[in-house]
Design a protein around this motif. Sequence first.
Motif, short mmCIF file in Angstrom:
data_model
loop_
_atom_site.label_atom_id
_atom_site.label_comp_id
_atom_site.label_asym_id
_atom_site.label_seq_id
_atom_site.Cartn_x
_atom_site.Cartn_y
_atom_site.Cartn_z
N GLU A 12 16.86 80.68 7.24
CA GLU A 12 15.53 80.08 7.36
C GLU A 12 14.56 80.70 6.36
OE1 GLU A 12 17.77 79.45 11.06
OE2 GLU A 12 17.33 81.25 9.87
N ASP A 13 14.65 82.01 6.16
CA ASP A 13 13.79 82.68 5.17
C ASP A 13 14.11 82.21 3.75
OD1 ASP A 13 12.49 84.09 7.13
OD2 ASP A 13 13.65 85.94 6.84
N LEU A 14 15.40 82.03 3.46
CA LEU A 14 15.80 81.59 2.12
C LEU A 14 15.39 80.14 1.87
CD1 LEU A 14 19.33 83.24 1.94
CD2 LEU A 14 17.18 84.07 0.95
N VAL A 15 15.46 79.31 2.88
CA VAL A 15 15.01 77.92 2.75
C VAL A 15 13.54 77.89 2.34
CG1 VAL A 15 14.44 75.85 4.08
CG2 VAL A 15 16.70 76.88 4.29
N GLU A 16 12.74 78.73 2.95
CA GLU A 16 11.31 78.78 2.62
C GLU A 16 11.08 79.38 1.24
OE1 GLU A 16 7.09 80.60 4.38
OE2 GLU A 16 8.97 80.86 5.50
N GLU A 17 11.74 80.50 0.95
CA GLU A 17 11.54 81.20 -0.33
C GLU A 17 11.92 80.32 -1.52
OE1 GLU A 17 11.04 83.91 -3.44
OE2 GLU A 17 10.28 84.02 -1.37
N PHE A 18 13.02 79.57 -1.40
CA PHE A 18 13.52 78.81 -2.55
C PHE A 18 13.25 77.31 -2.44
CE2 PHE A 18 15.93 82.75 -2.69
CZ PHE A 18 15.87 83.06 -4.04
N GLU A 19 12.40 76.92 -1.49
CA GLU A 19 11.96 75.53 -1.34
C GLU A 19 13.16 74.58 -1.26
OE1 GLU A 19 9.45 75.61 -4.90
OE2 GLU A 19 7.71 75.49 -3.58
N LEU A 21 15.45 71.73 0.19
CA LEU A 21 15.24 70.47 0.91
C LEU A 21 16.43 70.08 1.77
CD1 LEU A 21 13.53 68.36 -1.90
CD2 LEU A 21 12.44 69.64 -0.06
N ASP A 22 17.62 70.55 1.40
CA ASP A 22 18.84 70.24 2.15
C ASP A 22 19.46 71.56 2.58
OD1 ASP A 22 21.20 69.33 3.17
OD2 ASP A 22 21.97 68.47 1.32
N PRO A 23 18.98 72.14 3.70
CA PRO A 23 19.37 73.51 4.04
C PRO A 23 20.80 73.69 4.51
CG PRO A 23 18.00 72.57 5.76
CD PRO A 23 18.00 71.59 4.63
N ARG A 24 21.42 72.65 5.14
CA ARG A 24 22.78 72.77 5.65
C ARG A 24 22.93 74.02 6.51
NH1 ARG A 24 26.49 69.47 2.71
NH2 ARG A 24 25.32 68.17 1.26
N LEU A 25 21.98 74.24 7.39
CA LEU A 25 21.95 75.48 8.15
C LEU A 25 23.19 75.69 9.01
CD1 LEU A 25 18.20 75.67 9.25
CD2 LEU A 25 19.35 76.86 7.38
N ARG A 58 26.92 59.49 -8.09
CA ARG A 58 25.92 60.56 -8.03
C ARG A 58 24.80 60.37 -9.05
NH1 ARG A 58 27.13 64.96 -4.89
NH2 ARG A 58 29.28 65.24 -4.23
N GLU A 59 24.24 59.22 -9.09
CA GLU A 59 23.09 58.99 -9.94
C GLU A 59 21.82 59.20 -9.12
OE1 GLU A 59 23.39 55.16 -11.67
OE2 GLU A 59 25.16 55.65 -12.89
N GLY A 60 20.80 59.77 -9.76
CA GLY A 60 19.55 60.05 -9.07
C GLY A 60 19.14 61.49 -9.24
N ASP A 61 18.11 61.88 -8.52
CA ASP A 61 17.56 63.23 -8.65
C ASP A 61 18.36 64.22 -7.80
OD1 ASP A 61 15.55 62.38 -10.34
OD2 ASP A 61 14.19 61.92 -8.68
N PRO A 62 18.70 65.38 -8.36
CA PRO A 62 19.39 66.41 -7.59
C PRO A 62 18.52 66.92 -6.46
CG PRO A 62 19.52 66.84 -9.95
CD PRO A 62 18.49 65.78 -9.76
N VAL A 63 19.15 67.37 -5.39
CA VAL A 63 18.46 67.92 -4.23
C VAL A 63 18.84 69.38 -4.08
CG1 VAL A 63 18.18 67.77 -1.72
CG2 VAL A 63 18.43 65.68 -3.08
N ARG A 64 17.85 70.22 -3.83
CA ARG A 64 18.12 71.66 -3.70
C ARG A 64 18.76 71.96 -2.35
NH1 ARG A 64 13.64 75.63 -5.99
NH2 ARG A 64 14.06 74.14 -7.69
#
Length: 261
Positions: A12-19, A21-25, A58-64
């Motif tokens: 959860e901390d890393l999701v916030e720190e590195f913004e 969008l797709d955390p896959r927690l 896989r065309e389109g914008d990458p998701v973090r």
Amino acid sequence: MCGRYASSRSPEDLVEEFEVLDPRLESAVVPPSWNIAPTDPVHAIMERTPRTDDDPDREGDPVRQLRALRWGLVPSWAKDEKIGSRMINARVETVAEKPAFRKAFASRRCILPADGYYEWYVLDQPDAKGKPQKQPFFIHPDDSGVLAMAGLYEIWRDPSKPEDAEDRFRWTCTVLTTEATDELGRIHDRMPLLVDRASRAEWLDPRRTVADLSSLLTPAQQAGLTAYPVSAAVGNVRNNGPELVAPLALADPDDGQETLL
């Protein structure tokens, strides 16, 4: 080289720190560790273009994304995943040409978050048996922030697994390193490369060409890091806990022992 590091922050901390969008927690949970060793699972931040039924190419914008990877890169062409234990680091000087790393460098770059990393300094004074003595040091950001180590990742398919096996793919990674100079260079001749906050998006973008990627990376000695000696217990991979990063008192220079920093 970077052969051990600590990473204790929660997903959860890393999701916030590195913004992210797709955390896959559910699949990215890696227990806190103060003694990460080769082949251990580690957190990694990357950007990937989602694949859907309507967009199989896989065309389109990458998701973090935040994922759990194994430390030790296994090239896609490898016959055996054991090769990964020898590929925990990739030299930035040759990464664009080495067969094991060049494809990953071109489009599969990641960030490996850490609290800090360990290096072993060889003391001038040998032990009673005449063998070299090594003192471990913990190297971490001055402000206790997250160390964003530059990394690469690969996806290797286990040929022994059937096509429909859920575990047929191995996601693995490596840390990029460069020559160490200044004070940190006195501890070890190699150090990790870091990605500063302003360069994260460009480094992670898989569409970016390799021509100017090196300009996005910062050698560790330029990133405001502190190094101090820690217990030799970190040398045993079975030891783990926050006590491993507790600083040891530096030796008194008047007692004949060596003081490094």
